[in-house]
Design a protein around this motif. Structure first.
Motif, PDB file in Angstrom:
ATOM      1  N   ASP A  80       0.837  -1.203   0.000  1.00 25.17           N
ATOM      2  CA  ASP A  80       0.000   0.000   0.000  1.00 25.17           C
ATOM      3  C   ASP A  80       0.871   1.251   0.000  1.00 25.17           C
ATOM      4  O   ASP A  80       2.094   1.204   0.211  1.00 25.17           O
ATOM      5  CB  ASP A  80      -0.914  -0.023   1.229  1.00 25.17           C
ATOM      6  CG  ASP A  80      -2.132   0.882   1.054  1.00 25.17           C
ATOM      7  OD1 ASP A  80      -2.354   1.376  -0.074  1.00 25.17           O
ATOM      8  OD2 ASP A  80      -2.859   1.075   2.038  1.00 25.17           O
ATOM      9  N   SER A 140      -4.258  -7.661  -4.571  1.00 26.12           N
ATOM     10  CA  SER A 140      -4.317  -6.352  -5.217  1.00 26.12           C
ATOM     11  C   SER A 140      -3.009  -6.078  -5.936  1.00 26.12           C
ATOM     12  O   SER A 140      -1.936  -6.557  -5.523  1.00 26.12           O
ATOM     13  CB  SER A 140      -4.568  -5.237  -4.191  1.00 26.12           C
ATOM     14  OG  SER A 140      -4.442  -3.954  -4.784  1.00 26.12           O
ATOM     15  N   TYR A 143      -0.201  -0.270  -5.139  1.00 26.28           N
ATOM     16  CA  TYR A 143      -1.087   0.898  -5.038  1.00 26.28           C
ATOM     17  C   TYR A 143      -0.895   1.876  -6.177  1.00 26.28           C
ATOM     18  O   TYR A 143      -1.839   2.534  -6.633  1.00 26.28           O
ATOM     19  CB  TYR A 143      -0.850   1.612  -3.688  1.00 26.28           C
ATOM     20  CG  TYR A 143       0.407   2.418  -3.622  1.00 26.28           C
ATOM     21  CD1 TYR A 143       0.402   3.791  -3.880  1.00 26.28           C
ATOM     22  CD2 TYR A 143       1.637   1.823  -3.310  1.00 26.28           C
ATOM     23  CE1 TYR A 143       1.562   4.546  -3.834  1.00 26.28           C
ATOM     24  CE2 TYR A 143       2.789   2.550  -3.251  1.00 26.28           C
ATOM     25  CZ  TYR A 143       2.766   3.917  -3.525  1.00 26.28           C
ATOM     26  OH  TYR A 143       3.916   4.655  -3.473  1.00 26.28           O
ATOM     27  N   SER A 151      -4.224   0.176  -2.132  1.00 26.81           N
ATOM     28  CA  SER A 151      -4.337  -1.234  -2.501  1.00 26.81           C
ATOM     29  C   SER A 151      -5.495  -1.927  -1.800  1.00 26.81           C
ATOM     30  O   SER A 151      -5.679  -3.128  -1.966  1.00 26.81           O
ATOM     31  CB  SER A 151      -3.030  -1.979  -2.189  1.00 26.81           C
ATOM     32  OG  SER A 151      -2.765  -1.960  -0.803  1.00 26.81           O
ATOM     33  N   ALA A 152      -6.308  -1.179  -1.025  1.00 31.15           N
ATOM     34  CA  ALA A 152      -7.487  -1.775  -0.389  1.00 31.15           C
ATOM     35  C   ALA A 152      -8.704  -1.745  -1.313  1.00 31.15           C
ATOM     36  O   ALA A 152      -9.688  -2.428  -1.048  1.00 31.15           O
ATOM     37  CB  ALA A 152      -7.822  -1.059   0.911  1.00 31.15           C
ATOM     38  N   TRP A 203     -14.100  -4.433  -1.748  1.00 32.57           N
ATOM     39  CA  TRP A 203     -12.790  -3.813  -1.713  1.00 32.57           C
ATOM     40  C   TRP A 203     -12.887  -2.312  -1.959  1.00 32.57           C
ATOM     41  O   TRP A 203     -12.937  -1.853  -3.100  1.00 32.57           O
ATOM     42  CB  TRP A 203     -11.872  -4.489  -2.732  1.00 32.57           C
ATOM     43  CG  TRP A 203     -12.037  -5.985  -2.700  1.00 32.57           C
ATOM     44  CD1 TRP A 203     -12.412  -6.799  -3.710  1.00 32.57           C
ATOM     45  CD2 TRP A 203     -11.869  -6.833  -1.560  1.00 32.57           C
ATOM     46  NE1 TRP A 203     -12.488  -8.095  -3.286  1.00 32.57           N
ATOM     47  CE2 TRP A 203     -12.154  -8.151  -1.967  1.00 32.57           C
ATOM     48  CE3 TRP A 203     -11.510  -6.609  -0.224  1.00 32.57           C
ATOM     49  CZ2 TRP A 203     -12.094  -9.233  -1.093  1.00 32.57           C
ATOM     50  CZ3 TRP A 203     -11.447  -7.682   0.637  1.00 32.57           C
ATOM     51  CH2 TRP A 203     -11.731  -8.978   0.212  1.00 32.57           C
ATOM     52  N   GLU A 210      -5.941  -5.712   1.630  1.00 34.04           N
ATOM     53  CA  GLU A 210      -5.764  -5.553   0.198  1.00 34.04           C
ATOM     54  C   GLU A 210      -6.915  -6.205  -0.548  1.00 34.04           C
ATOM     55  O   GLU A 210      -7.374  -7.297  -0.182  1.00 34.04           O
ATOM     56  CB  GLU A 210      -4.445  -6.189  -0.257  1.00 34.04           C
ATOM     57  CG  GLU A 210      -3.219  -5.388   0.131  1.00 34.04           C
ATOM     58  CD  GLU A 210      -1.952  -5.881  -0.550  1.00 34.04           C
ATOM     59  OE1 GLU A 210      -0.946  -5.177  -0.464  1.00 34.04           O
ATOM     60  OE2 GLU A 210      -1.976  -6.960  -1.175  1.00 34.04           O
ATOM     61  N   CYS A 212      -9.110  -5.898  -4.722  1.00 36.24           N
ATOM     62  CA  CYS A 212      -9.221  -5.193  -5.995  1.00 36.24           C
ATOM     63  C   CYS A 212     -10.372  -5.768  -6.797  1.00 36.24           C
ATOM     64  O   CYS A 212     -10.409  -6.972  -7.051  1.00 36.24           O
ATOM     65  CB  CYS A 212      -7.912  -5.326  -6.772  1.00 36.24           C
ATOM     66  SG  CYS A 212      -7.835  -4.327  -8.273  1.00 36.24           S
TER      67      CYS A 212
END
Length: 989
Positions: A80, A140, A143, A151-152, A203, A210, A212
């Protein structure tokens, strides 16, 4: 596969209701690749601990006498934004969720020192388990490749977060990590999974871990790029996808993949999670995965709620459901170690203080993973709380029993398909107080194993067995001498020669037979391929034989000069290596042919009664032999029906693959189905019906000098009808079936083969016939509706079609139908509750009338005229024992409210004669067959001619007797211990 053993009664509690369970080792499913866990997130913390503690934990996880895990999923972290460190992820899931990435920006170099703790755990596992299998997966992208810069996930969470201009770099990133681990550490990942639950909307920006989102179109674009780059990388790693959170989501994604022509070929494996999903969805996904022919993993799951042991056992039930219905080759936990709770982990710990303790969930999982080892095959059981498997050598069977309820539960394991073995079974148990505890071994000395589990418990039984894989024995398929070989026969002083059969107009029509020229006291020995263990399914040795050139002082039996089937009862639980045959004549020539071992004690004889080859019966080992144009025999197999939809909804069918020859279409390039007994073609058996599904568009039939070609639609169940009028009066010994194909390896399915007087092909049932018995089969797994006390339940159907509890008459009434049990004439009743009831009282309202509305594909919904609600399987269950109720027919997801109506084989139009009475003894006659039923054991059934001549007596039978009779009028007498009934009945074809 048949196993030989005998079982004991364990912990019998007569007062506890008993669940009847059948374990069938001949029906085998997936081979287990293994068990395992993700390394994310616990390894990110535990990898920082002292080496001694790490070693102890890795041993508890991987040792074969512990959890025996061998599959681990390594998380390639995206990493992240450094500005988010110790922020949203730590607040949500803890520090462990901040997985480091290997590349800080597009311009930076790879930092291979990153992720040292997770790497350390993986290397320790590799050291402890050299056979460990590793998958790399991504939650993910880094970032800096994302829209949100986090990246969350994105904002909103339902939007893709990876920018399309970074698709190539994201794929490069994943592949470079995989290459690094191979080149530096010697770990080559079996699979690479680029997505994680990506069509869900979990997400979101600054979320707790993480994640995506990728919609399906985006997934497809990434898969195309990743596949090309992976092929160029030099790695053997293949792509796995798509790790959706639920079974339903996986079905949707896999359907989308299949709709895009090139995508399936890019996959090396299909993965799913099972955080949610019904058993109906599990079956649907299983059938979908079958069509793509890829390895299949359940790659992540966790508890669905609850706490403590109840939650642990609930997750074990999910494991059972996944393996029994979805049938993946691997089953993988999400978290092995966790703080704060005892449901999302197997080992509870404090990451900071390096303290840990094994919790109950560890032992619950051990009850399965320690004993059902890598390479074991899951075998068939008919109960949702029983999981069974057998080892590759066939020397050990494991049965795991589960009780999630709050009271005792007794299982009666019906092991009648097994034979005998004097030995002991090991027993391990986990309860609130026991932790996979080894109990005293149990002597194996009975065929019904009754075991009572205490509330909230698991028991694992390890049973020594002796393999008798009947499919490997030529003698169970029928030995002929068409190939000129006779290696299994020997005899000192005898001349053994394969010759042309010069007497082919009787019982045996084989072209070649084995001749034995010998004398008295010069036996012939038939040696089996390997030791053979007899059982109820394989106890009768059949030998087609005749004699010639006899020298004898006494009178010669005329029957010995013609082909006759001689039957020898080998008993059960007998170990065979050879069978010795001898002659009582001074000298003679013995002709032998068509030897087999099966469950049929009657001699084979020419018959005018059509067999019904539906491949459902379990009373004998299939003896069907396939012969191609080179006259080499090969065996096919009876398999689960892969397509319950449409014309054929029966549970099993006959599958074979066209042999590898360059040209097809001739009746010589064929499979040949041998009948157990020769059939004489008459007016009643003139029309051959074969249910077939094949990619071919033409099919050929041939027997003797009769042959016929029929056009068929491809890849669709169809009833092919062949008129055998030109064969009238002749005897049918076997049937050649040859679908046309221009290439080898074409898979063909056959089912429901019979001969009758009906020239019309069987079609979807779209009208109900009076006085006909029907099976009501659920579309949700193929179970049938059966009487269960005063209610209805679904059950695995009786493949002999002899159970009146599973047979129903649909009695018309003003366009509607009463549904009447053939067991006791009670009527299905809508009494206002969810559960359907059975009543012997005739209602004056609409509570016993139902509408049958056809859906156009061979299935119908059955609606109560009283409430308008539809027949429904409780809980959408696919397991026997689920009750049948009424529920609103929804707009979707109604597979468990749809029913196939199948006439019971052997009956023709309006052929039921009923002589019911209030005594509880009932007589039925149909299609040349008499059936007698009672509500208790029939002690005596007698059949007389009208002049009083006793034709047949049956004593000490069960509660049902079935007898085949020629046309005519008969006087019947049947008695139980408490009642007697007499009747006059007419038998006619």
């Amino acid at each position: 596969m048949n196993i030989v053993l005998l079982f004991a009664c364990l912990s019998l509690h007569a007062q506890t209701p008993t669940d009847n369970v059948k374990i069938n080792p001949e029906i085998q499913y997936q081979t287990m690749e293994g068990w395992g866990s993700s390394l994310c997130w616990w390894a990110n913390m535990v990898g920082k601990w002292d080496d001694a503690k790490i070693d102890a934990i890795v041993n508890m996880i991987t040792a074969q006498d512990k959890l025996n895990m061998n599959i681990f999923r390594y998380n390639i972290g995206g990493g992240d934004d450094p500005a988010h460190a110790d922020g949203h992820m730590v607040t949500g899931k803890g520090k462990r969720a901040e997985m480091p990435g290997f590349k800080a920006s597009a311009e930076s170099d790879y930092d291979w020192s990153a992720d040292a703790p997770q790497r350390k755990i993986m290397l320790k596992i590799k050291e402890k388990r050299p056979d460990a299998v590793f998958e790399a997966f991504s939650n993910s992208a880094p970032y800096w490749m994302t829209y949100s810069g986090c990246s969350a996930g994105n904002d909103p969470a339902s939007a893709d977060n990876l920018k399309p201009e970074y698709y190539d770099q994201f794929c490069d990133y994943l592949i470079e990590v995989c290459k690094h681990y191979k080149e530096v550490y010697g770990i080559e990942f079996k699979t690479l999974e680029p997505f994680n639950e990506s069509t869900s909307s979990y997400w979101g920006y600054k979320g707790s871990q993480e994640g995506c989102h990728f919609d399906v179109a985006s997934q497809i674009k990434v898969l195309r790029i990743l596949s090309e780059k992976l092929k160029a990388s030099g790695l053997k790693t293949v792509i796995s996808a798509s790790d959706e959170t639920s079974v339903g989501a996986s079905i949707n994604v896999l359907n989308a993949y299949k709709a895009t022509p090139d995508i399936i070929d890019l996959l090396g494996q299909f993965n799913t999670h099972t955080y949610s999903g019904t058993n109906s969805e599990r079956i649907q996904l299983r059938e979908l995965v079958k069509t793509i022919k890829k390895p299949f993993w359940m790659s992540e799951t966790g508890p669905s709620g609850g706490s403590g042991l109840a939650s642990n056992l609930g997750l074990a039930q999910k494991l059972f459901d996944d393996l029994r219905h979805m049938r993946p080759q691997a089953w993988i936990d999400w978290q092995l170690m966790e703080e704060w709770n005892d449901t999302w982990c197997l080992i509870r710990c404090n990451f900071a203080s390096q303290e840990y303790n094994i919790i109950k969930n560890y032992y619950v999982r051990m009850q399965v993973t320690r004993f059902i080892k890598q390479g074991y095959k899951i075998i068939d059981t008919n109960h949702e709380n029983v999981l069974a498997a057998i080892n590759p050598e066939g020397t050990e069977m494991v049965a795991v029993l589960l009780n999630t309820s709050g009271s005792e539960k007794t299982f009666a394991l019906d092991l009648s398909l097994f034979g005998h073995r004097d030995d002991k079974a090991k027993v391990y148990r986990t309860t609130a107080t026991d932790n996979c505890r080894l109990l005293s071994s149990i002597p194996i000395d009975g065929k019904i194993l009754n075991y009572t589990l205490s509330d909230q418990s698991m028991v694992t039984l390890i049973l020594p067995v002796v393999l008798a894989n009947y499919a490997d024995y030529a003698v169970t398929r029928g030995i002929t001498f068409e190939d000129g070989k006779s290696e299994q026969f020997s005899g000192e002083g005898n001349s053994l020669i394969v010759k042309k059969n010069d007497q082919r107009d009787g019982l045996n029509n084989s072209e070649y037979a084995l001749t034995v020229a010998g004398k008295r006291d010069q036996p012939v020995v038939f040696t089996l391929e390997k030791p053979f263990y007899t059982s109820e399914r394989a106890r009768y040795f059949h030998m087609m034989m005749r004699m010639s050139d006899i020298t004898h002082q006494g009178e010669i039996d005329p029957q010995s000069l013609v082909w006759k089937d001689y039957v020898m009862d080998l008993g059960t639980d007998t170990r065979l290596t050879k069978i010795t045959l001898g002659s009582t004549y001074d000298s003679c020539v013995i002709w032998l042919d068509n030897l087999c071992i099966n469950a049929k004690k009657e001699e084979r004889a020419i018959t005018e009664l059509s067999p019904v080859l539906d491949f459902e019966t379990t009373d004998g080992i299939p003896t069907y032999t396939l012969i191609n144009k080179k006259d080499s025999a090969f065996s096919a197999q009876i398999v689960d029906n892969p397509d319950y939809a449409g014309l054929n909804a029966m549970g099993h069918l006959f599958q074979y693959t066209l042999p590898p020859f360059s040209s097809f279409g001739s009746v010589n390039d064929t499979m040949r189905l041998h009948l157990d007994s020769p059939l004489r073609v008459t007016d009643n058996t003139r029309y051959l019906h074969v249910m077939v599904k094949s990619p071919s568009t033409r099919i050929y039939f041939q027997s003797g000098d009769w042959s016929l070609r029929k056009n068929i639609p491809a890849n669709k169940w169809v009833d092919v009808v062949a008129d055998m009028n030109s064969f009238m009066g002749k005897v049918l010994y076997d049937l050649a079936i040859s679908p046309y194909s221009s290439s080898a390896g074409v898979t063909v399915y056959l089912d429901n083969i019979c001969f009758n007087n009906d020239p019309l092909a069987r079609t979807y049932v779209d009208e109900i016939e009076a006085n006909m018995p029907y099976l009501l089969l659920s579309r949700n797994g193929g179970n049938v509706i059966e009487v269960s006390g005063d209610q209805l339940m679904q059950s695995a159907f009786d493949a002999t079609y002899s159970s009146p509890a599973q047979q129903w008459e649909l009695v018309p009434s003003d366009g509607h139908y009463a549904i009447v049990s053939r067991q006791d004439d009670r009527r299905v009743t809508d009494n206002g509750s969810y559960f359907l009831a059975l009543s012997s009282t005739l209602a004056t309202d609409n509570s016993q009338l139902f509408d049958i509305q056809w859906l156009g594909d061979g299935y119908a919904k059955i609606l109560s005229l009283s409430t308008g609600k539809a027949f429904d399987v409780q809980g959408a269950s696919t397991s026997p024992g689920a009750l049948i109720g009424l529920w609103d027919y929804g707009t979707s997801g109604n597979i468990h409210r749809q029913w196939a109506l199948h006439k019971v084989p052997g009956f023709t139009d309006n052929q039921i004669q009923r002589t019911d009475s209030d005594s509880g003894i009932r007589f039925f006659a149909a299609n040349g067959q008499l059936q007698v039923y009672a509500n208790e054991t029939l002690q005596l059934v007698e059949i007389y001619k009208p002049d009083g001549t006793l034709l047949k007596k049956v004593q000490n039978a069960s509660d049902a007797v079935s007898v085949q009779l020629p046309d005519g009028l008969y006087i019947l007498r049947a008695a139980t211990l408490t009642q007697e009934q007499r009747a006059k009945i007419l038998i006619e074809q």
